[in-house]
Design a protein around this motif. Structure first.
Motif, PDB file in Angstrom:
ATOM      1  N   SER A  17       0.855  -1.185   0.000  1.00 29.65           N
ATOM      2  CA  SER A  17       0.000   0.000   0.000  1.00 29.65           C
ATOM      3  C   SER A  17       0.888   1.230   0.000  1.00 29.65           C
ATOM      4  CB  SER A  17      -0.854   0.031   1.261  1.00 29.65           C
ATOM      5  OG  SER A  17       0.000   0.203   2.378  1.00 29.65           O
ATOM      6  N   ARG A  18       0.258   2.412  -0.169  1.00 29.30           N
ATOM      7  CA  ARG A  18       1.040   3.634  -0.140  1.00 29.30           C
ATOM      8  C   ARG A  18       1.619   3.854   1.246  1.00 29.30           C
ATOM      9  NH1 ARG A  18       0.516   9.633  -0.162  1.00 29.30           N
ATOM     10  NH2 ARG A  18      -1.669   9.551   0.366  1.00 29.30           N
ATOM     11  N   LEU A  19       0.824   3.532   2.263  1.00 26.56           N
ATOM     12  CA  LEU A  19       1.321   3.688   3.620  1.00 26.56           C
ATOM     13  C   LEU A  19       2.544   2.789   3.833  1.00 26.56           C
ATOM     14  CD1 LEU A  19       0.819   5.177   6.244  1.00 26.56           C
ATOM     15  CD2 LEU A  19      -0.394   3.161   7.059  1.00 26.56           C
ATOM     16  N   GLY A  20       2.475   1.602   3.243  1.00 23.29           N
ATOM     17  CA  GLY A  20       3.611   0.683   3.355  1.00 23.29           C
ATOM     18  C   GLY A  20       4.870   1.319   2.792  1.00 23.29           C
ATOM     19  N   PHE A  21       4.731   1.968   1.635  1.00 27.20           N
ATOM     20  CA  PHE A  21       5.883   2.615   1.009  1.00 27.20           C
ATOM     21  C   PHE A  21       6.379   3.776   1.855  1.00 27.20           C
ATOM     22  CE2 PHE A  21       7.271   6.120  -1.859  1.00 27.20           C
ATOM     23  CZ  PHE A  21       8.484   5.570  -2.256  1.00 27.20           C
ATOM     24  N   ILE A  22       5.432   4.605   2.310  1.00 21.37           N
ATOM     25  CA  ILE A  22       5.831   5.760   3.126  1.00 21.37           C
ATOM     26  C   ILE A  22       6.577   5.293   4.368  1.00 21.37           C
ATOM     27  CG2 ILE A  22       4.971   7.681   4.552  1.00 21.37           C
ATOM     28  CD1 ILE A  22       2.780   8.117   2.577  1.00 21.37           C
ATOM     29  N   LEU A  23       6.049   4.256   4.996  1.00 24.14           N
ATOM     30  CA  LEU A  23       6.686   3.771   6.213  1.00 24.14           C
ATOM     31  C   LEU A  23       8.058   3.162   5.938  1.00 24.14           C
ATOM     32  CD1 LEU A  23       3.630   2.293   8.096  1.00 24.14           C
ATOM     33  CD2 LEU A  23       4.978   4.282   8.752  1.00 24.14           C
ATOM     34  N   ALA A  24       8.156   2.464   4.815  1.00 29.45           N
ATOM     35  CA  ALA A  24       9.456   1.872   4.490  1.00 29.45           C
ATOM     36  C   ALA A  24      10.469   2.970   4.207  1.00 29.45           C
ATOM     37  CB  ALA A  24       9.325   0.944   3.290  1.00 29.45           C
ATOM     38  N   LEU A  25      10.039   3.980   3.471  1.00 27.25           N
ATOM     39  CA  LEU A  25      10.945   5.078   3.150  1.00 27.25           C
ATOM     40  C   LEU A  25      11.278   5.863   4.418  1.00 27.25           C
ATOM     41  CD1 LEU A  25      12.307   6.052   0.618  1.00 27.25           C
ATOM     42  CD2 LEU A  25      10.422   7.635   0.215  1.00 27.25           C
ATOM     43  N   ALA A  26      10.279   6.057   5.268  1.00 29.27           N
ATOM     44  CA  ALA A  26      10.547   6.737   6.541  1.00 29.27           C
ATOM     45  C   ALA A  26      11.466   5.863   7.390  1.00 29.27           C
ATOM     46  CB  ALA A  26       9.247   7.022   7.286  1.00 29.27           C
ATOM     47  N   GLY A  27      11.265   4.554   7.327  1.00 31.34           N
ATOM     48  CA  GLY A  27      12.131   3.640   8.074  1.00 31.34           C
ATOM     49  C   GLY A  27      13.576   3.765   7.612  1.00 31.34           C
ATOM     50  N   SER A  28      13.752   3.989   6.313  1.00 34.62           N
ATOM     51  CA  SER A  28      15.099   4.174   5.780  1.00 34.62           C
ATOM     52  C   SER A  28      15.667   5.516   6.220  1.00 34.62           C
ATOM     53  CB  SER A  28      15.063   4.099   4.251  1.00 34.62           C
ATOM     54  OG  SER A  28      16.270   4.572   3.718  1.00 34.62           O
ATOM     55  N   ALA A  29      14.841   6.555   6.120  1.00 36.09           N
ATOM     56  CA  ALA A  29      15.331   7.905   6.408  1.00 36.09           C
ATOM     57  C   ALA A  29      15.583   8.097   7.903  1.00 36.09           C
ATOM     58  CB  ALA A  29      14.328   8.942   5.904  1.00 36.09           C
ATOM     59  N   VAL A  30      14.624   7.669   8.722  1.00 31.12           N
ATOM     60  CA  VAL A  30      14.764   7.886  10.162  1.00 31.12           C
ATOM     61  C   VAL A  30      15.679   6.819  10.750  1.00 31.12           C
ATOM     62  CG1 VAL A  30      13.558   7.913  12.364  1.00 31.12           C
ATOM     63  CG2 VAL A  30      12.481   8.898  10.333  1.00 31.12           C
ATOM     64  N   GLY A  31      16.771   7.268  11.314  1.00 28.89           N
ATOM     65  CA  GLY A  31      17.709   6.292  11.871  1.00 28.89           C
ATOM     66  C   GLY A  31      18.746   6.994  12.709  1.00 28.89           C
ATOM     67  N   LEU A  32      19.934   6.402  12.733  1.00 30.37           N
ATOM     68  CA  LEU A  32      21.019   6.993  13.509  1.00 30.37           C
ATOM     69  C   LEU A  32      21.330   8.402  13.035  1.00 30.37           C
ATOM     70  CD1 LEU A  32      23.284   3.838  13.542  1.00 30.37           C
ATOM     71  CD2 LEU A  32      22.012   4.795  15.469  1.00 30.37           C
ATOM     72  N   LEU A 322      14.134   0.897  20.575  1.00 24.86           N
ATOM     73  CA  LEU A 322      13.552   1.561  19.408  1.00 24.86           C
ATOM     74  C   LEU A 322      14.625   2.177  18.511  1.00 24.86           C
ATOM     75  CD1 LEU A 322      10.413   3.161  21.017  1.00 24.86           C
ATOM     76  CD2 LEU A 322      10.490   1.357  19.317  1.00 24.86           C
ATOM     77  N   LEU A 323      15.660   2.737  19.143  1.00 28.23           N
ATOM     78  CA  LEU A 323      16.740   3.321  18.341  1.00 28.23           C
ATOM     79  C   LEU A 323      17.418   2.222  17.511  1.00 28.23           C
ATOM     80  CD1 LEU A 323      18.334   5.776  17.541  1.00 28.23           C
ATOM     81  CD2 LEU A 323      19.789   5.483  19.531  1.00 28.23           C
ATOM     82  N   SER A 324      17.589   1.042  18.134  1.00 32.83           N
ATOM     83  CA  SER A 324      18.177  -0.064  17.373  1.00 32.83           C
ATOM     84  C   SER A 324      17.282  -0.439  16.201  1.00 32.83           C
ATOM     85  CB  SER A 324      18.347  -1.303  18.246  1.00 32.83           C
ATOM     86  OG  SER A 324      19.076  -0.995  19.385  1.00 32.83           O
ATOM     87  N   PHE A 325      15.981  -0.418  16.440  1.00 30.48           N
ATOM     88  CA  PHE A 325      15.067  -0.746  15.343  1.00 30.48           C
ATOM     89  C   PHE A 325      15.155   0.298  14.235  1.00 30.48           C
ATOM     90  CE2 PHE A 325      12.586  -3.558  18.303  1.00 30.48           C
ATOM     91  CZ  PHE A 325      12.743  -4.699  17.543  1.00 30.48           C
ATOM     92  N   ALA A 326      15.221   1.574  14.641  1.00 28.06           N
ATOM     93  CA  ALA A 326      15.303   2.634  13.640  1.00 28.06           C
ATOM     94  C   ALA A 326      16.582   2.461  12.819  1.00 28.06           C
ATOM     95  CB  ALA A 326      15.278   4.005  14.308  1.00 28.06           C
ATOM     96  N   ALA A 327      17.663   2.119  13.506  1.00 27.62           N
ATOM     97  CA  ALA A 327      18.930   1.912  12.809  1.00 27.62           C
ATOM     98  C   ALA A 327      18.827   0.691  11.893  1.00 27.62           C
ATOM     99  CB  ALA A 327      20.051   1.711  13.826  1.00 27.62           C
ATOM    100  N   TRP A 328      18.131  -0.302  12.380  1.00 29.88           N
ATOM    101  CA  TRP A 328      17.982  -1.554  11.640  1.00 29.88           C
ATOM    102  C   TRP A 328      17.224  -1.313  10.321  1.00 29.88           C
ATOM    103  CZ3 TRP A 328      14.398  -5.961  13.833  1.00 29.88           C
ATOM    104  CH2 TRP A 328      14.686  -7.155  13.191  1.00 29.88           C
ATOM    105  N   THR A 329      16.090  -0.598  10.395  1.00 29.58           N
ATOM    106  CA  THR A 329      15.311  -0.371   9.171  1.00 29.58           C
ATOM    107  C   THR A 329      16.084   0.498   8.181  1.00 29.58           C
ATOM    108  OG1 THR A 329      14.153   1.461  10.265  1.00 29.58           O
ATOM    109  CG2 THR A 329      13.024  -0.657  10.206  1.00 29.58           C
ATOM    110  N   SER A 330      17.007   1.318   8.679  1.00 25.52           N
ATOM    111  CA  SER A 330      17.843   2.090   7.760  1.00 25.52           C
ATOM    112  C   SER A 330      18.920   1.198   7.153  1.00 25.52           C
ATOM    113  CB  SER A 330      18.518   3.255   8.482  1.00 25.52           C
ATOM    114  OG  SER A 330      17.556   4.121   9.029  1.00 25.52           O
ATOM    115  N   ALA A 331      19.528   0.389   8.000  1.00 30.74           N
ATOM    116  CA  ALA A 331      20.613  -0.475   7.515  1.00 30.74           C
ATOM    117  C   ALA A 331      20.121  -1.403   6.407  1.00 30.74           C
ATOM    118  CB  ALA A 331      21.180  -1.286   8.683  1.00 30.74           C
ATOM    119  N   ILE A 332      18.890  -1.883   6.583  1.00 33.70           N
ATOM    120  CA  ILE A 332      18.314  -2.758   5.571  1.00 33.70           C
ATOM    121  C   ILE A 332      18.290  -2.050   4.214  1.00 33.70           C
ATOM    122  CG2 ILE A 332      16.120  -3.791   4.858  1.00 33.70           C
ATOM    123  CD1 ILE A 332      15.599  -4.038   7.981  1.00 33.70           C
TER     124      ILE A 332
END
Ligand code: PFF
Length: 457
Positions: A17-32, A322-332
């Motif tokens: 879905s579009r939300l899925g994309f936004i969240l994935a992109l936000a997951g990439s952008a938001v991180g360390l 949560l910070l580890s998760f944020a870093a994780w979604t970016s690292a992916i």
């Protein structure tokens, strides 16, 4: 003028879905980049003026480049190297544009090698926080915990290994299974915890000083190097310039709106960076920590707050989780372009590509591990090995990659092709994008690179 029919679908699955994309992109952008790197760079570069340049870079340069990457990715529907080669051939008769994809894959390699080390620190901090290491701790005790982790290669190396295995694991699972599900919960939860921390930082008595430091521009503090650092941070934080966003764009369905999704991501990313700085500086000031402390800043200031607040052990544990998760979604998202490239080029399976590429990056990461420990005295060019890799990838390679990508979207691609992806009616938003893609972004990035990047070599 739509892309050819065989390119309507991605080779590696699509966002549901579009939300899925936004969240994935936000997951990439938001991180360390938001919570660890932005505050310490702002601290090292004098605060307000740096933040102002950063914000201009984000909106005038980063956003149009992000849109360009998504539209190119979706039109090519391949890994960044092949997408650029394919579209290059289609739009200008040469596949040489694929080279910028290769630069991106290489940049991702460099970035992930240190990103995983810092990601490892955050995982180590989950354990420290849960074991009560920060309860009522003073700044010396907190600094000790930090240096016990980062300066011992065996400890830092172990956590780097753990972080890398987690990253490879999700990339092995693939786009829909692994990623989309994780970010749905994690990004909102991280914001909620940051707000709790903001509440705490308001009670430190130094909140106003933090605000002033962050938003009052003192232009005399602004140097060429700090302008370039702001540009590099804008690229790093938005994940643009290396094909990560392009790769995620390749998994975006045709009917979803690119401008709306990217604006949402850029706004969230920027708010989270500012929010983190507003949490960190008042705490640092209240405890006499140097805002220019460098890469240790977040790791040394936040625990002080956790140590003082009621329920601090739980809040701290949750925060580093949560910070580890944020870093994780970016690292992916840093690993994915290289993996997609290897899969498509050599016909490898996803697990094989992810494991082999990940293992090479992991091994290279030990140079960063060492540079915070036994090699911290080995300094050349920009400082330690880490400082050099960080500078080269973020302040030089990401801007060069972004520059070539935006020139391609603005000048090489036909107006019809880009309008077709962004807004077939070519309204004012489209015209604004095209103006930035053709003039503002290329001129600004070139000027900064030439004067501050190469001028300083
Ligand atoms: N944007 C990420 C952060 O702020 O932590 C880092 C990053 C992710 C950089 C993906 C580059 C990239 F391609």
């Amino acid at each position: 003028m739509n892309a050819p029919a065989e390119r309507r679908r991605s080779l590696h699955g699509e966002w549901t879905s579009r939300l899925g994309f936004i969240l994935a992109l936000a997951g990439s952008a938001v991180g360390l980049g938001n919570i660890w790197r932005f505050p310490y760079l702002a601290g090292e570069n004098g605060g307000g003026a740096f933040v102002l340049v950063y914000l201009v870079c984000v909106f005038a340069i980063g956003l149009p480049i992000m849109m360009s990457e998504v539209l190119i990715g979706r039109r090519g529907r391949r890994n960044p190297v092949r997408t650029m080669a394919l579209l290059g051939e289609e739009e200008s008769g040469t596949r040489a544009w694929g080279l910028v994809g290769l630069l991106g894959v290489f940049t991702g390699f460099l970035i992930l090698s240190f990103y995983s080390v810092i990601g490892g620190w955050t995982v180590a901090y989950i354990v420290e926080a849960a074991s009560g290491a920060f309860v009522s701790a003073g700044s010396e005790q907190v600094s000790q915990v930090f240096s016990d982790i980062v300066s011992r290669p065996l400890v830092a190396g172990t956590w780097h290994t753990v972080f890398m295995i987690l990253t490879i694991g999700v990339v092995v699972l693939g786009v829909e299974q692994g990623l989309e599900r994780a970010v749905r919960v994690l990004v909102p939860a991280l914001v909620a915890l940051l707000l709790v921390l903001l509440g705490y930082s308001m009670t430190t008595g130094r909140f106003l000083d933090g605000l002033v430091f962050l938003f009052e521009p003192r232009f005399e503090d602004l140097t060429g190097a700090s302008v370039l650092a702001a540009l590099g941070q804008a690229f790093f934080s938005l994940s643009v310039g290396m094909g990560a966003v392009m790769t995620y764009g390749a998994y975006l369905k045709d009917e979803e709106s690119i401008p709306r999704s990217t604006v949402a991501v850029v706004l969230s990313d920027t708010s989270i960076a500012l929010l983190s700085a507003l949490v960190i500086f008042p705490i640092a000031f209240a405890h006499g920590l140097d805002p220019a402390a460098g890469p240790g800043l977040a790791f040394q200031s936040l625990p002080l707050a956790f140590g003082q607040m009621p329920g601090g052990v739980v809040v701290a544990t949750l925060f580093f989780l949560l910070l580890s998760f944020a870093a994780w979604t970016s690292a992916i998202s840093i690993l994915e372009p290289a993996v997609a490239f290897v899969m498509e080029t050599w016909n490898w399976t996803r697990p094989k590509a992810a494991i082999v590429v990940g293992a090479i990056i992991w091994a290279f990461g030990f140079a960063t591990v060492m540079s915070f420990g036994p090699w911290s005295d080995i300094q050349f060019w920009r400082g330690t090995f880490f400082d050099n890799i960080d500078h080269l990838s973020n302040n030089i390679f990401l801007p060069i990659g972004g520059l070539v990508i935006v020139i391609f979207a603005g000048w090489v691609m036909a107006r019809n092709s880009t309008a077709d992806e962004l807004d077939p009616q070519a309204g004012w938003g489209y015209r604004l994008w095209r103006f930035s893609a053709r003039y503002v972004a290329p001129i600004a990035v070139t000027a900064m690179l030439l004067s501050y990047g190469f001028g300083l070599f």
